[in-house]
Motif scaffolding. Structure first.
Motif, PDB file in Angstrom:
ATOM      1  N   ARG A  52      -6.472   0.669  -0.332  1.00 17.82           N
ATOM      2  CA  ARG A  52      -6.819  -0.339  -1.340  1.00 17.82           C
ATOM      3  C   ARG A  52      -8.260  -0.193  -1.815  1.00 17.82           C
ATOM      4  N   ASN A  53      -9.178   0.132  -0.889  1.00 21.35           N
ATOM      5  CA  ASN A  53     -10.590   0.164  -1.233  1.00 21.35           C
ATOM      6  C   ASN A  53     -11.117   1.549  -1.595  1.00 21.35           C
ATOM      7  N   LEU A  54     -10.531   2.599  -1.060  1.00 24.34           N
ATOM      8  CA  LEU A  54     -11.088   3.933  -1.243  1.00 24.34           C
ATOM      9  C   LEU A  54     -10.159   4.918  -1.935  1.00 24.34           C
ATOM     10  N   GLY A  55      -8.874   4.735  -1.832  1.00 23.86           N
ATOM     11  CA  GLY A  55      -7.941   5.771  -2.233  1.00 23.86           C
ATOM     12  C   GLY A  55      -7.586   5.833  -3.694  1.00 23.86           C
ATOM     13  N   LYS A  56      -7.542   4.717  -4.357  1.00 21.00           N
ATOM     14  CA  LYS A  56      -7.052   4.686  -5.728  1.00 21.00           C
ATOM     15  C   LYS A  56      -8.199   4.433  -6.699  1.00 21.00           C
ATOM     16  N   ARG A  57      -8.263   5.262  -7.716  1.00 27.57           N
ATOM     17  CA  ARG A  57      -9.265   5.026  -8.765  1.00 27.57           C
ATOM     18  C   ARG A  57      -8.849   3.828  -9.593  1.00 27.57           C
ATOM     19  N   SER A  58      -9.833   3.040  -9.968  1.00 25.13           N
ATOM     20  CA  SER A  58      -9.522   1.889 -10.809  1.00 25.13           C
ATOM     21  C   SER A  58      -9.284   2.349 -12.238  1.00 25.13           C
ATOM     22  N   ALA A  59      -8.452   1.616 -12.942  1.00 24.57           N
ATOM     23  CA  ALA A  59      -8.142   1.936 -14.322  1.00 24.57           C
ATOM     24  C   ALA A  59      -9.356   1.597 -15.192  1.00 24.57           C
ATOM     25  N   TRP A 101      -3.016  10.428   2.470  1.00 23.86           N
ATOM     26  CA  TRP A 101      -3.061   8.964   2.500  1.00 23.86           C
ATOM     27  C   TRP A 101      -1.827   8.394   3.168  1.00 23.86           C
ATOM     28  N   LEU A 102      -0.673   9.000   2.920  1.00 26.74           N
ATOM     29  CA  LEU A 102       0.547   8.515   3.560  1.00 26.74           C
ATOM     30  C   LEU A 102       0.497   8.704   5.072  1.00 26.74           C
ATOM     31  N   VAL A 103      -0.036   9.836   5.522  1.00 31.84           N
ATOM     32  CA  VAL A 103      -0.176  10.079   6.961  1.00 31.84           C
ATOM     33  C   VAL A 103      -1.128   9.062   7.575  1.00 31.84           C
ATOM     34  N   VAL A 104      -2.249   8.802   6.906  1.00 29.37           N
ATOM     35  CA  VAL A 104      -3.210   7.813   7.408  1.00 29.37           C
ATOM     36  C   VAL A 104      -2.551   6.443   7.508  1.00 29.37           C
ATOM     37  N   ALA A 151      -1.073  11.712  -8.877  1.00 27.29           N
ATOM     38  CA  ALA A 151      -2.063  12.446  -8.084  1.00 27.29           C
ATOM     39  C   ALA A 151      -3.439  12.453  -8.747  1.00 27.29           C
ATOM     40  N   ALA A 152      -3.494  12.381 -10.058  1.00 23.33           N
ATOM     41  CA  ALA A 152      -4.775  12.397 -10.761  1.00 23.33           C
ATOM     42  C   ALA A 152      -5.593  11.127 -10.534  1.00 23.33           C
ATOM     43  N   HIS A 153      -4.964  10.064 -10.071  1.00 24.73           N
ATOM     44  CA  HIS A 153      -5.660   8.793  -9.856  1.00 24.73           C
ATOM     45  C   HIS A 153      -5.987   8.528  -8.392  1.00 24.73           C
ATOM     46  N   ILE A 154      -5.862   9.532  -7.549  1.00 23.89           N
ATOM     47  CA  ILE A 154      -6.110   9.360  -6.118  1.00 23.89           C
ATOM     48  C   ILE A 154      -7.422  10.034  -5.752  1.00 23.89           C
ATOM     49  N   ARG A 155      -8.233   9.327  -4.966  1.00 22.84           N
ATOM     50  CA  ARG A 155      -9.529   9.849  -4.536  1.00 22.84           C
ATOM     51  C   ARG A 155      -9.494  10.231  -3.066  1.00 22.84           C
ATOM     52  N   ALA A 166       0.826  -1.206   0.000  1.00 23.71           N
ATOM     53  CA  ALA A 166       0.000   0.000   0.000  1.00 23.71           C
ATOM     54  C   ALA A 166       0.861   1.257   0.000  1.00 23.71           C
ATOM     55  N   LEU A 167       1.921   1.278   0.795  1.00 23.27           N
ATOM     56  CA  LEU A 167       2.805   2.444   0.826  1.00 23.27           C
ATOM     57  C   LEU A 167       3.463   2.678  -0.533  1.00 23.27           C
ATOM     58  N   VAL A 168       4.016   1.646  -1.119  1.00 18.90           N
ATOM     59  CA  VAL A 168       4.683   1.781  -2.414  1.00 18.90           C
ATOM     60  C   VAL A 168       3.678   2.163  -3.493  1.00 18.90           C
ATOM     61  N   ASP A 169       2.507   1.551  -3.471  1.00 19.06           N
ATOM     62  CA  ASP A 169       1.480   1.854  -4.458  1.00 19.06           C
ATOM     63  C   ASP A 169       1.030   3.305  -4.343  1.00 19.06           C
ATOM     64  N   CYS A 170       0.860   3.796  -3.136  1.00 12.21           N
ATOM     65  CA  CYS A 170       0.462   5.187  -2.932  1.00 12.21           C
ATOM     66  C   CYS A 170       1.537   6.146  -3.439  1.00 12.21           C
ATOM     67  N   ILE A 171       2.779   5.858  -3.137  1.00  8.57           N
ATOM     68  CA  ILE A 171       3.877   6.729  -3.568  1.00  8.57           C
ATOM     69  C   ILE A 171       3.987   6.766  -5.091  1.00  8.57           C
TER      70      ILE A 171
END
Length: 72
Positions: free
Chosen positions: A56-63, A40-43, A29-33, A20-25
């Protein structure tokens, strides 16, 4: 036997957290909700397990799927 199961659970949780950390990094920015990337990193740092699951469930927009018209 029980300690092997406990170590396996720790390994799975650690793998989820690192993923999750690597995926977020690495996510643009355009694909983050919902929150900015730093939010998200602080959370994820403050609440490792819940933060990783939330990312995994809320932060990333699906392709978008090829061939399917977008709804946006």
């Amino acid at each position: 036997m029980t300690s092997v199961l406990v170590y396996a659970i720790y390994a799975i949780v650690a793998a989820l957290y690192v993923y999750a950390l690597v995926d977020c990094i690495r996510t643009p920015a355009a694909h983050i909700r919902m929150l900015p990337k730093i939010g998200w990193l602080v959370v994820m740092v403050l609440l490792p397990i819940l933060g990783a699951i939330a990312w995994r469930n809320l932060g990333k927009r699906s392709a978008p799927v090829e061939g399917r018209p977008s709804t946006a």
